[in-house]
Design an enzyme around this catalytic site. Structure first.
Site, short mmCIF file in Angstrom:
data_model
loop_
_atom_site.label_atom_id
_atom_site.label_comp_id
_atom_site.label_asym_id
_atom_site.label_seq_id
_atom_site.Cartn_x
_atom_site.Cartn_y
_atom_site.Cartn_z
N GLY A 140 0.84 -1.18 0.00
CA GLY A 140 0.00 0.00 0.00
C GLY A 140 0.87 1.23 0.00
O GLY A 140 2.04 1.19 -0.40
N ILE A 142 2.26 2.85 2.51
CA ILE A 142 3.44 2.73 3.37
C ILE A 142 4.46 1.79 2.75
O ILE A 142 5.66 2.08 2.73
CB ILE A 142 3.03 2.27 4.78
CG1 ILE A 142 2.22 3.37 5.48
CG2 ILE A 142 4.26 1.91 5.61
CD1 ILE A 142 1.64 2.97 6.82
N ARG A 162 -2.30 -8.81 -1.83
CA ARG A 162 -3.43 -9.61 -2.31
C ARG A 162 -3.46 -9.67 -3.82
O ARG A 162 -3.84 -10.70 -4.40
CB ARG A 162 -4.74 -9.02 -1.77
CG ARG A 162 -4.98 -9.29 -0.30
CD ARG A 162 -6.27 -8.65 0.18
NE ARG A 162 -6.20 -7.19 0.12
CZ ARG A 162 -7.20 -6.38 0.45
NH1 ARG A 162 -8.37 -6.88 0.84
NH2 ARG A 162 -7.06 -5.07 0.38
N ILE A 217 6.10 -3.32 11.20
CA ILE A 217 5.47 -2.04 11.54
C ILE A 217 3.99 -2.09 11.17
O ILE A 217 3.35 -1.05 11.02
CB ILE A 217 6.18 -0.84 10.87
CG1 ILE A 217 6.45 -1.08 9.38
CG2 ILE A 217 7.50 -0.56 11.57
CD1 ILE A 217 5.31 -0.80 8.48
N ARG A 219 0.83 -4.82 12.24
CA ARG A 219 0.08 -5.11 13.46
C ARG A 219 0.70 -6.33 14.12
O ARG A 219 1.19 -7.23 13.44
CB ARG A 219 -1.41 -5.38 13.16
CG ARG A 219 -2.21 -4.14 12.80
CD ARG A 219 -2.40 -3.24 14.01
NE ARG A 219 -3.30 -2.12 13.75
CZ ARG A 219 -2.92 -0.91 13.41
NH1 ARG A 219 -1.62 -0.65 13.26
NH2 ARG A 219 -3.79 0.06 13.22
N ASP A 243 7.78 -2.90 15.98
CA ASP A 243 7.13 -1.75 16.60
C ASP A 243 5.79 -2.15 17.19
O ASP A 243 5.20 -1.38 17.94
CB ASP A 243 6.93 -0.62 15.58
CG ASP A 243 6.38 0.64 16.21
OD1 ASP A 243 6.97 1.11 17.21
OD2 ASP A 243 5.34 1.14 15.73
N GLU A 248 0.09 -6.27 23.03
CA GLU A 248 0.77 -5.07 23.53
C GLU A 248 -0.18 -4.27 24.44
O GLU A 248 -1.40 -4.29 24.24
CB GLU A 248 1.25 -4.20 22.36
CG GLU A 248 0.15 -3.71 21.43
CD GLU A 248 0.70 -2.98 20.21
OE1 GLU A 248 0.26 -1.84 19.98
OE2 GLU A 248 1.54 -3.54 19.48
N HIS A 266 5.12 0.84 19.63
CA HIS A 266 4.07 1.20 18.67
C HIS A 266 4.07 2.72 18.44
O HIS A 266 3.05 3.39 18.60
CB HIS A 266 2.70 0.74 19.18
CG HIS A 266 1.68 0.60 18.08
ND1 HIS A 266 0.60 -0.24 18.16
CD2 HIS A 266 1.57 1.22 16.86
CE1 HIS A 266 -0.14 -0.14 17.06
NE2 HIS A 266 0.43 0.73 16.27
#
Length: 302
Positions: A140, A142, A162, A217, A219, A243, A248, A266
């Site tokens: 995407g 990022i 995907r 970075i 989830r 991260d 968490e 995070h």
């Protein structure tokens, strides 16, 4: 009108909300009056929670993620859900590169060693980043920014998503296992949620191999944490930098004993500029909701 804040927010931003809407309350003392909820992708909002707030009109995601918000339930109840895509993309990509470099070059370990007077004992060779193979899971906005930065290090970039992106020049790999096998560094930049839960498991880590590094970075749920810790303990991968981590802010006790694991709390998307842009997006949609104006970045079921 009550504004319900479900997430941690920096004190100046909380104060700004209270200044702009003096009657807003940030605790659910009167659930029947709550019209707007502020949450994020990790905290989310369930159908049961929505039912407890009968006057709810708007759910604002503080950031881009929304994986734990029940969009179907919101749509059925006539509740609008918004988010803030793109406001921190560049900051996340910067942090991803910092994690990769820190893990490859063992910067936290070397910093501690030098400060403890162990200069000579730690002058061993560390893996390079330039010219190496980077596999990105998720291409995407990022992921694309990470790839652009990696190109500056002359890295060979491939990606899994995907679907292949015809506008992206990097090599598409249709299987995460194959991507891990072909990577020196495996970077996770994909969405969270059930579809990607434990996408990186024992098999993927073994494919990455004893010379490979993992960076997350995305989830915490994307990585099987138990499998990762075992892989690090057994030196089946060279290192990892995260991260985000499952459950968490709690971390497994074994994590603290691993010099090959780098953790940050995070914060990949947190820079002053990104936080202000995120806050501005929130203010816009709150104001628009209260004034009956069009909202920005409304989420709908795909």
């Amino acid at each position: 009108m009550e504004l319900l804040l479900l997430i941690e927010m920096a004190a100046p931003f909380v104060a700004d909300l209270q200044l702009r809407w003096p009657l807003a309350r940030l605790t659910p003392q009167h659930a029947d009056a709550v019209r707007i909820v502020i949450t994020n992708g990790s905290t989310g909002l369930s159908a049961q929670q929505m039912d407890a707030l009968p006057a709810l009109q708007l759910v604002c995601c503080y950031g881009a993620g929304y994986e734990n918000i029940d969009l179907q339930a919101a749509q059925q109840r006539g509740i609008t859900v918004t988010h803030a895509p793109g406001v921190n993309n560049a900051t996340v990509a910067d942090h991803a590169m910092a994690l990769m470099l820190s893990s490859a070059r063992a910067l936290p370990l070397l910093d501690r060693a030098v400060k403890a007077g162990q200069w000579l004992g730690h002058r061993t060779a560390r893996p390079a980043v330039h010219g190496k193979r980077l596999g990105i899971v998720g291409m995407g906005n990022i992921g694309a920014l990470i790839a652009r930065r990696a190109a500056g290090f002359d890295m060979e970039v491939a990606y899994h998503a995907r679907h292949p992106r015809p506008d992206i020049a990097y090599r598409y790999v249709g299987d995460v296992l194959e991507l891990a096998r072909d990577s020196d560094y495996l970077m996770l930049a994909c969405p969270g949620g059930p579809a990607t839960r434990h996408l990186v498991n024992k098999e993927v880590l073994d494919a990455l191999g004893p010379q490979g590094f993992l960076v997350n970075i995305a989830r915490g749920s994307v990585v099987d944490t138990t499998a990762l810790i075992e892989a690090l303990q057994q030196k089946r991968i060279a290192g990892a930098a995260l991260d985000v981590i499952e459950n968490e802010p709690a971390i497994p006790p074994e994590a603290a004993q691993l010099d090959t694991l780098i953790l940050t709390p995070h914060i990949s998307g947190r820079s002053p500029e990104a936080q202000q842009a995120q806050h501005d997006a929130l203010l816009y949609n709150i104001r628009a909701c209260l004034e009956g104006q069009p909202l920005r970045h409304v989420l709908t079921l795909s």
